[in-house]
Scaffold this active site. Structure first.
Site, mmCIF file in Angstrom:
data_model
loop_
_atom_site.group_PDB
_atom_site.id
_atom_site.type_symbol
_atom_site.label_atom_id
_atom_site.label_comp_id
_atom_site.label_asym_id
_atom_site.label_seq_id
_atom_site.Cartn_x
_atom_site.Cartn_y
_atom_site.Cartn_z
ATOM 1 N N GLU A 187 -9.568 -5.651 -3.990
ATOM 2 C CA GLU A 187 -8.834 -4.781 -3.082
ATOM 3 C C GLU A 187 -9.697 -4.138 -2.001
ATOM 4 O O GLU A 187 -9.433 -4.244 -0.821
ATOM 5 C CB GLU A 187 -8.120 -3.681 -3.884
ATOM 6 C CG GLU A 187 -6.917 -4.161 -4.662
ATOM 7 C CD GLU A 187 -5.705 -4.419 -3.783
ATOM 8 O OE1 GLU A 187 -5.762 -4.139 -2.582
ATOM 9 O OE2 GLU A 187 -4.697 -4.920 -4.320
ATOM 10 N N SER A 229 0.835 -1.196 0.000
ATOM 11 C CA SER A 229 0.000 0.000 0.000
ATOM 12 C C SER A 229 0.878 1.257 0.000
ATOM 13 O O SER A 229 1.602 1.492 -0.960
ATOM 14 C CB SER A 229 -0.958 -0.058 1.185
ATOM 15 O OG SER A 229 -2.119 0.690 0.912
ATOM 16 N N HIS A 241 -7.482 -5.976 0.253
ATOM 17 C CA HIS A 241 -6.293 -5.183 0.572
ATOM 18 C C HIS A 241 -5.640 -5.700 1.858
ATOM 19 O O HIS A 241 -6.316 -5.915 2.864
ATOM 20 C CB HIS A 241 -6.735 -3.733 0.757
ATOM 21 C CG HIS A 241 -5.662 -2.720 0.542
ATOM 22 N ND1 HIS A 241 -4.870 -2.690 -0.575
ATOM 23 C CD2 HIS A 241 -5.254 -1.660 1.299
ATOM 24 C CE1 HIS A 241 -4.034 -1.670 -0.501
ATOM 25 N NE2 HIS A 241 -4.236 -1.039 0.624
#
Length: 559
Positions: free
Chosen positions: A344, A213, A463
């Protein structure tokens, strides 16, 4: 642009306290000791999930404390330590909105080093991990990046803290705060590794930088920055890209003004903002973060971020937009792995749009208001873009709180915040890098996930989910036992990282039999191969390009 990290902030309260359970007293003669050119470090012992014993050196300052006159200044690398350094306990997290009992401090520029080193003359590959958190949360402490899986391999793992929020990222477009101090912290940590890691058994000429990220964004920027050339030799970017729909900004003065307003500082000019913020307690900066969000926690997903710095006489971390740097070959490339997950932001959008009836109408009828905040769409041609994207993902249907609506909106949200940028990054790098680029989709849904349905069952690979199989994430998840159906994923993921860290190629070697069936080709412009990490490891082509071709038409660039 960046992660949904603050979904985790509520969990941080239980983890950001001192970690004592594996830490001996500072004078414990049984504790491991390392002597480097900079000083002497006394650590502690840890054990991998299979019981392999390894050394841990935690909470080591790699830069002078960024406090007092050094607040808002580039880091000063720590070159020498006086006396023996007690590296047996975790250092503090950097300021963020956590309970007062949490272990935080502005003096947070620390590094953790984990090594199986047994005084052998062989130097091991180094994996240098840059934590997620949107540049405003999380840390490199072992509760967010535990070493217990990777240290079953012969690698040295380094995790770091860097300044987050306004303390690391304030950028006013002038000499008071040109920006990127958080990135310069990471550079200082890489320089610390070059100076010291050989003493811990690591090879300074074999450093793999990796991040998820916000950390993934950082990894690519280190290839572009003139400050980092020669400090690393391979790279892994997980689930984010600094190149997406619009150029990188040159400052975020509006956030500096907002920070000043929140902390009751004058905003007449940069000078008074700077002078006032210099006097504020560090805790005020962390506590103020929720006041930056416009539509609930972590929305907008991108907040503080790196900038292209103005030239005001300083050493600049970034002097041009990364897209231009890649297109014109002004970067230092290395073997590179790039990835994204299947879904995600699946689940991230539900509370905002579907479970809040008041917000259903705005997403259906007032996209001009919602788009720039949640979907991060540039102002140019925004209404046309939103119309095409609504048709692509939502089929122009009114959203409902059902599985079909959740999947459609989650995919839309995930692609705009993460997926399209990663697609763009992979396709650029496979054209312009002098080294191979490998691309993968993480699609495995195991016993745990960063999104679970109301019954506590994982619904998708979202994610951060690949981190579950690379690090122990004790802030929220149990260690995966050897008897678990998920155990083979840990073995396969760590084996790929191990091979890549050693050879710049993740494919199997004789000592990684768990990958014996893997044949993962690099991505090229003509053969856009990718690995799908589902229940099995399978190779495919053209990841999600049926969707991303619409984005490419809306936001065209020269690849």
């Amino acid at each position: 642009m960046l992660p949904r990290a603050c979904v985790l902030l509520a969990l941080c309260a239980v983890v950001c306290a001192h970690a004592h359970e594996e830490s001996p007293p500072a004078n414990d003669e049984s504790a491991p000791v390392v002597r480097s050119v900079s000083g002497v470090f006394r650590g502690s012992w840890m054990a991998s999930r299979r019981g392999r014993r390894f050394q841990a050196y935690r909470g080591i300052r790699y830069a002078e404390p960024p406090v007092g006159e050094l607040r808002f200044q580039p880091p000063k690398l720590k070159l020498q330590y006086s006396g023996e350094v007690n590296a047996s306990e975790e250092g503090p997290a950097c300021p963020q909105p956590l309970p007062a009992s949490s272990y935080m401090d502005e003096d947070c520029l620390t590094v953790n080093v984990y090594t199986p080193h047994t005084n052998s003359s062989e130097q091991l590959p180094v994996i240098f991990y840059i934590h997620a958190g949107g540049f405003y949360s999380m840390s490199g402490r072992s509760d967010f990046a535990g070493p217990h899986y990777l240290l079953e391999r012969d690698v040295v793992l380094v995790t770091i803290n860097y300044r987050i929020g306004a303390l690391g990222w304030i950028s006013t477009g002038d000499a008071f705060a040109p920006g990127n101090n958080g990135m310069k912290d990471q550079v200082a940590a890489l320089k610390w590794v070059q100076r010291n890691i050989a003493a811990f058994g690591g090879d300074p000429n074999s450093v793999t930088i990796t991040g998820c990220s916000a950390g993934s964004v950082s990894v690519l920027l280190h290839m572009v920055s003139p400050m980092t050339k020669g400090l690393f030799h391979r790279a892994i970017s997980i689930s984010a890209s600094p190149i997406s729909k619009a150029p990188m900004v040159t400052h975020q003065r509006h956030l500096a003004v907002l920070q000043a307003q929140i902390l009751k500082c004058p905003t007449d000019n940069t000078s008074v903002i700077y002078d006032c913020l210099m006097k504020k307690p560090w805790k005020d900066f962390g506590d103020s973060l929720p006041q930056f969000w416009l539509l609930g926690p972590s929305n907008p997903a991108g907040l503080w971020m790196p900038v292209v710095e103005p030239d005001v006489g300083q050493e600049r971390y970034l002097s041009e937009d990364p897209l231009a740097a890649i297109q014109h070959g002004r970067l230092h490339t290395v073997p590179y792995i790039i990835s994204q997950t299947t879904d995600e932001y699946f689940g991230k959008s539900f509370p905002l749009f579907l479970q809040n009836a008041a917000n259903q109408e705005p997403i259906d009828e007032e996209s001009k208001r919602i788009a720039p905040i949640s979907f991060l769409l540039p102002p140019e041609n925004r209404s046309t873009a939103m119309e095409r994207l609504r048709e692509l993902y939502l089929h122009n249907k009114t959203l409902g709180n059902d599985l079909e609506g959740k999947k459609a909106l989650g995919r839309f949200y995930g692609d705009t915040v993460i997926g399209f940028g990663v697609h763009r990054l992979a396709n650029l790098m496979c054209r312009h890098s002098k080294h191979p680029v490998w691309y993968y989709e993480f699609a495995y849904v195991g016993n745990n996930s960063h999104y679970q349905d109301p019954d506590g069952k994982p619904q998708a690979a979202v994610h951060f989910d690949d981190l579950l199989y690379l690090f122990t994430l004790s802030y929220a998840f149990p260690t995966i036992p050897l008897s678990s159906k998920d155990s083979h994923v840990v073995d396969e993921m760590t084996a790929m990282w191990y091979n890549f860290a050693r050879y710049g190629d993740p494919n199997p070697r004789a000592d990684t039999p768990e990958l014996s069936a893997l044949s993962w080709p690099a991505m090229t412009p003509r053969q856009r191969n990718y690995l799908r990490r589902g229940d099995q490891l399978t190779v495919h082509q053209n990841m999600f390009e049926d969707r991303f071709k619409v984005w490419d038409e809306l936001y065209p660039i020269d690849y």
